[in-house]
Design a protein around this motif. Structure first.
Motif, PDB file in Angstrom:
ATOM      1  N   VAL A  65       0.931  -1.258   0.033  1.00  0.00           N
ATOM      2  CA  VAL A  65      -0.098  -0.078  -0.145  1.00  0.00           C
ATOM      3  C   VAL A  65       0.810   1.232  -0.063  1.00  0.00           C
ATOM      4  CG1 VAL A  65      -1.879   1.117   1.079  1.00  0.00           C
ATOM      5  CG2 VAL A  65      -1.777  -1.261   1.246  1.00  0.00           C
ATOM      6  N   GLN A  66       0.642   2.179  -1.011  1.00  0.00           N
ATOM      7  CA  GLN A  66       1.502   3.507  -1.088  1.00  0.00           C
ATOM      8  C   GLN A  66       0.569   4.317  -0.257  1.00  0.00           C
ATOM      9  OE1 GLN A  66       3.656   3.008  -3.823  1.00  0.00           O
ATOM     10  NE2 GLN A  66       4.913   4.693  -3.483  1.00  0.00           N
ATOM     11  N   CYS A  67       1.433   4.983   0.724  1.00  0.00           N
ATOM     12  CA  CYS A  67       0.890   6.061   1.560  1.00  0.00           C
ATOM     13  C   CYS A  67       1.736   7.409   1.546  1.00  0.00           C
ATOM     14  CB  CYS A  67       0.872   5.749   3.065  1.00  0.00           C
ATOM     15  SG  CYS A  67      -0.331   4.183   3.283  1.00  0.00           S
ATOM     16  N   ARG A  68       1.115   8.431   1.593  1.00  0.00           N
ATOM     17  CA  ARG A  68       1.636   9.861   1.712  1.00  0.00           C
ATOM     18  C   ARG A  68       1.212  10.293   3.140  1.00  0.00           C
ATOM     19  NH1 ARG A  68       3.298  11.230  -3.105  1.00  0.00           N
ATOM     20  NH2 ARG A  68       3.826  13.300  -2.265  1.00  0.00           N
ATOM     21  N   LEU A  69       2.425  10.732   3.978  1.00  0.00           N
ATOM     22  CA  LEU A  69       2.260  11.091   5.190  1.00  0.00           C
ATOM     23  C   LEU A  69       1.176  12.268   5.543  1.00  0.00           C
ATOM     24  CD1 LEU A  69       6.069  11.150   6.638  1.00  0.00           C
ATOM     25  CD2 LEU A  69       4.239   9.425   6.825  1.00  0.00           C
ATOM     26  N   ASN A  70       0.921  13.147   4.700  1.00  0.00           N
ATOM     27  CA  ASN A  70      -0.128  14.127   5.102  1.00  0.00           C
ATOM     28  C   ASN A  70      -1.446  13.636   4.744  1.00  0.00           C
ATOM     29  OD1 ASN A  70       0.017  13.966   2.204  1.00  0.00           O
ATOM     30  ND2 ASN A  70       0.185  16.192   1.820  1.00  0.00           N
ATOM     31  N   GLN A  71      -1.547  12.270   4.237  1.00  0.00           N
ATOM     32  CA  GLN A  71      -2.976  11.797   4.068  1.00  0.00           C
ATOM     33  C   GLN A  71      -3.026  10.556   4.935  1.00  0.00           C
ATOM     34  OE1 GLN A  71      -3.143  11.216  -0.186  1.00  0.00           O
ATOM     35  NE2 GLN A  71      -3.143  13.493  -0.746  1.00  0.00           N
ATOM     36  N   THR A  72      -2.172  10.340   5.941  1.00  0.00           N
ATOM     37  CA  THR A  72      -2.205   9.049   6.659  1.00  0.00           C
ATOM     38  C   THR A  72      -2.151   9.431   8.095  1.00  0.00           C
ATOM     39  OG1 THR A  72      -1.090   8.037   4.625  1.00  0.00           O
ATOM     40  CG2 THR A  72      -1.134   6.674   6.727  1.00  0.00           C
ATOM     41  N   LYS A  73      -3.002   8.733   9.148  1.00  0.00           N
ATOM     42  CA  LYS A  73      -3.074   8.715  10.555  1.00  0.00           C
ATOM     43  C   LYS A  73      -2.639   7.407  10.939  1.00  0.00           C
ATOM     44  CE  LYS A  73      -6.575  12.405  10.474  1.00  0.00           C
ATOM     45  NZ  LYS A  73      -8.141  12.676  10.953  1.00  0.00           N
ATOM     46  N   TRP A  74      -1.861   7.375  12.369  1.00  0.00           N
ATOM     47  CA  TRP A  74      -1.540   6.091  12.761  1.00  0.00           C
ATOM     48  C   TRP A  74      -2.083   5.878  14.100  1.00  0.00           C
ATOM     49  CZ3 TRP A  74       1.968   3.765   9.367  1.00  0.00           C
ATOM     50  CH2 TRP A  74       2.296   4.529   8.102  1.00  0.00           C
ATOM     51  N   LEU A  75      -2.149   4.411  14.235  1.00  0.00           N
ATOM     52  CA  LEU A  75      -2.551   4.155  15.712  1.00  0.00           C
ATOM     53  C   LEU A  75      -1.910   2.787  16.035  1.00  0.00           C
ATOM     54  CD1 LEU A  75      -4.884   4.132  17.972  1.00  0.00           C
ATOM     55  CD2 LEU A  75      -6.105   2.619  16.441  1.00  0.00           C
ATOM     56  N   VAL A  76      -1.262   2.853  17.123  1.00  0.00           N
ATOM     57  CA  VAL A  76      -0.629   1.824  17.826  1.00  0.00           C
ATOM     58  C   VAL A  76      -1.501   1.215  19.146  1.00  0.00           C
ATOM     59  CG1 VAL A  76       1.213   0.712  19.209  1.00  0.00           C
ATOM     60  CG2 VAL A  76       1.701   2.470  17.365  1.00  0.00           C
ATOM     61  N   GLN A  77      -2.010  -0.055  19.136  1.00  0.00           N
ATOM     62  CA  GLN A  77      -2.809  -0.754  19.813  1.00  0.00           C
ATOM     63  C   GLN A  77      -2.609  -2.239  20.048  1.00  0.00           C
ATOM     64  OE1 GLN A  77      -7.055   0.169  19.246  1.00  0.00           O
ATOM     65  NE2 GLN A  77      -7.446  -0.179  21.245  1.00  0.00           N
ATOM     66  N   ASP A  78      -2.471  -2.810  21.131  1.00  0.00           N
ATOM     67  CA  ASP A  78      -2.438  -4.158  21.401  1.00  0.00           C
ATOM     68  C   ASP A  78      -1.334  -4.866  20.513  1.00  0.00           C
ATOM     69  OD1 ASP A  78      -4.615  -4.194  23.036  1.00  0.00           O
ATOM     70  OD2 ASP A  78      -6.022  -4.558  21.479  1.00  0.00           O
ATOM     71  N   ASN A  79      -0.217  -4.056  20.401  1.00  0.00           N
ATOM     72  CA  ASN A  79       0.992  -4.486  19.975  1.00  0.00           C
ATOM     73  C   ASN A  79       0.783  -4.620  18.282  1.00  0.00           C
ATOM     74  OD1 ASN A  79       2.513  -4.930  22.398  1.00  0.00           O
ATOM     75  ND2 ASN A  79       1.826  -6.707  22.723  1.00  0.00           N
ATOM     76  N   GLN A  80      -0.214  -3.781  17.835  1.00  0.00           N
ATOM     77  CA  GLN A  80      -0.043  -3.708  16.381  1.00  0.00           C
ATOM     78  C   GLN A  80      -0.253  -2.143  16.083  1.00  0.00           C
ATOM     79  OE1 GLN A  80      -3.951  -6.024  15.964  1.00  0.00           O
ATOM     80  NE2 GLN A  80      -2.976  -7.817  15.744  1.00  0.00           N
ATOM     81  N   VAL A  81       0.246  -2.162  14.749  1.00  0.00           N
ATOM     82  CA  VAL A  81       0.171  -0.678  14.200  1.00  0.00           C
ATOM     83  C   VAL A  81      -0.832  -0.712  12.828  1.00  0.00           C
ATOM     84  CG1 VAL A  81       1.633   0.991  12.901  1.00  0.00           C
ATOM     85  CG2 VAL A  81       2.413  -0.188  14.753  1.00  0.00           C
ATOM     86  N   TRP A  82      -1.614   0.315  13.089  1.00  0.00           N
ATOM     87  CA  TRP A  82      -2.412   0.705  11.981  1.00  0.00           C
ATOM     88  C   TRP A  82      -2.506   1.953  11.245  1.00  0.00           C
ATOM     89  CZ3 TRP A  82      -5.908  -3.345  11.155  1.00  0.00           C
ATOM     90  CH2 TRP A  82      -5.958  -4.553  12.322  1.00  0.00           C
ATOM     91  N   ALA A  83      -2.458   1.946   9.969  1.00  0.00           N
ATOM     92  CA  ALA A  83      -2.570   3.250   9.220  1.00  0.00           C
ATOM     93  C   ALA A  83      -3.859   3.407   8.592  1.00  0.00           C
ATOM     94  CB  ALA A  83      -1.318   2.957   8.022  1.00  0.00           C
ATOM     95  N   PHE A  84      -4.436   4.664   8.718  1.00  0.00           N
ATOM     96  CA  PHE A  84      -5.561   5.001   7.919  1.00  0.00           C
ATOM     97  C   PHE A  84      -5.348   6.142   6.854  1.00  0.00           C
ATOM     98  CE2 PHE A  84      -6.091   3.599  12.403  1.00  0.00           C
ATOM     99  CZ  PHE A  84      -7.623   2.972  12.553  1.00  0.00           C
ATOM    100  N   SER A  85      -5.715   5.500   5.635  1.00  0.00           N
ATOM    101  CA  SER A  85      -5.409   6.402   4.551  1.00  0.00           C
ATOM    102  C   SER A  85      -6.366   6.110   3.367  1.00  0.00           C
ATOM    103  CB  SER A  85      -3.906   5.857   3.998  1.00  0.00           C
ATOM    104  OG  SER A  85      -3.424   6.614   2.857  1.00  0.00           O
ATOM    105  N   GLU A  86      -6.969   7.474   3.223  1.00  0.00           N
ATOM    106  CA  GLU A  86      -7.876   7.175   1.976  1.00  0.00           C
ATOM    107  C   GLU A  86      -9.029   6.247   2.256  1.00  0.00           C
ATOM    108  OE1 GLU A  86      -5.763   6.472  -1.629  1.00  0.00           O
ATOM    109  OE2 GLU A  86      -5.139   8.403  -1.876  1.00  0.00           O
ATOM    110  N   ASN A  87      -9.785   6.338   3.657  1.00  0.00           N
ATOM    111  CA  ASN A  87     -10.825   5.573   4.168  1.00  0.00           C
ATOM    112  C   ASN A  87     -10.656   4.108   4.223  1.00  0.00           C
ATOM    113  OD1 ASN A  87     -12.441   7.959   4.124  1.00  0.00           O
ATOM    114  ND2 ASN A  87     -12.947   7.714   2.039  1.00  0.00           N
ATOM    115  N   ARG A  88      -9.263   3.666   4.173  1.00  0.00           N
ATOM    116  CA  ARG A  88      -8.873   2.479   4.288  1.00  0.00           C
ATOM    117  C   ARG A  88      -8.070   2.151   5.731  1.00  0.00           C
ATOM    118  NH1 ARG A  88      -4.980  -1.272   0.142  1.00  0.00           N
ATOM    119  NH2 ARG A  88      -5.115  -3.238   1.519  1.00  0.00           N
ATOM    120  N   ARG A  89      -8.259   1.094   6.376  1.00  0.00           N
ATOM    121  CA  ARG A  89      -7.760   0.773   7.800  1.00  0.00           C
ATOM    122  C   ARG A  89      -6.725  -0.389   7.333  1.00  0.00           C
ATOM    123  NH1 ARG A  89      -9.405  -2.812  11.976  1.00  0.00           N
ATOM    124  NH2 ARG A  89      -8.579  -1.987  13.989  1.00  0.00           N
ATOM    125  N   ILE A  90      -5.417  -0.159   7.519  1.00  0.00           N
ATOM    126  CA  ILE A  90      -4.218  -1.042   7.032  1.00  0.00           C
ATOM    127  C   ILE A  90      -3.614  -1.333   8.295  1.00  0.00           C
ATOM    128  CG2 ILE A  90      -2.269  -1.157   5.820  1.00  0.00           C
ATOM    129  CD1 ILE A  90      -3.381   1.608   4.376  1.00  0.00           C
TER     130      ILE A  90
END
Length: 270
Positions: free
Chosen positions: A22-47
């Motif tokens: 998945v290609q991501c641009r920093l200014n369009q992506t948000k990040w979450l660390v929870q339960d030892n997992q990392v999630w990226a939220f980009s263009e309405n997609r949860r990765i």
């Protein structure tokens, strides 16, 4: 789970077969660390992030980027280059200090930090003047006259960053050493202007001169990087000077094997 490519080339999925890329641009992506997992939220997609290929270069350090690298480090997400390498090279002044400590021939620098400090400088012209930590030819200009220097001083007033100047060298050769793991290539570059790495219109793969090969491998061993591009110029007397160490080097003009090796290094960390 996916391999997230931060900016960079669009065809990395060709080199990372079998993985969701998945290609991501920093200014369009948000990040979450929870339960030892990392999630990226980009263009309405949860990765769900399995690994990161960081290809965002030619920038100065920004707090958001530094915080994201710290997040990836905390979560132990495999990253190419490693997060500590990315942080070590983002700030140009810190990068040059590292190269000096390793004994590489860095051009003499005049550095000013703080309001009005640059106005105290009267450099021996011509010089190359730079504002801040941009790579790839950004934020710098060749200054040949006192009038140009005065204009640069005025321009620097709008930036809170440090300014630096170094002697302008009429170089014989501009050479980039590209290192991916133990593999090394060298490219001689030319352009229509004085910056060989901007609008490059001629390049040739060459055998790396022994001197700069040793310098480059010294830096690679110190940083334990996956990939580095180290730029040198050779002056009229045959002396090599290091210009910078680039932790996100462009790969244009180098063999396709470089990209395949870089992808393999990331996969080996999974």
């Amino acid at each position: 789970m996916a391999i997230v490519v931060i900016h960079g080339e669009s065809d990395w999925s060709d080199y990372l077969a079998g993985y969701d890329v998945v290609q991501c641009r920093l200014n369009q992506t948000k990040w979450l660390v929870q339960d030892n997992q990392v999630w990226a939220f980009s263009e309405n997609r949860r990765i769900q992030v399995e690994a990161v290929l960081w290809r965002l270069g030619a920038v100065r350090p920004e707090p958001h980027q530094q915080r994201l690298l710290a997040l990836l480090d905390f979560a132990a997400i495999p990253c190419v280059n490693p997060t500590n390498v990315l942080l070590a090279c983002y700030d140009r002044l810190a990068m040059l200090a590292m190269l000096k400590r390793l004994g590489l021939p860095v051009l003499p620098q005049i550095i000013s930090l703080g309001d009005g400090m640059i106005e105290r400088i009267q450099p021996d012209l011509p010089v190359v003047a730079k504002i801040g930590s941009y790579h790839a030819g950004y934020g710098k200009m060749r200054i040949q006259t006192a009038e140009q220097w005065a204009e640069f001083c005025d321009l620097s007033f709008v930036s809170p960053d440090y300014c630096s100047s170094e002697p302008y060298i009429e170089y014989v050769r501009d050479i980039r050493c590209l290192l991916v793991g133990d593999q090394v290539w060298a490219m001689q570059r030319r352009s229509s202007g004085w910056r060989a790495n901007v609008a490059t219109n001629a390049y040739q793969l060459i055998e790396p001169p022994a001197e700069i090969l040793e310098y480059s491998q010294r830096v690679m061993q110190q940083l334990k990087a996956d990939i580095l591009g180290i730029d040198f110029i050779e002056d009229q007397q045959g002396t090599f000077w290091v210009l910078e160490c680039n932790e996100i080097p462009g790969l244009a003009g180098f063999p396709e094997a470089a990209r395949a090796l870089l992808a393999a290094r990331l996969l080996n960390k999974l």
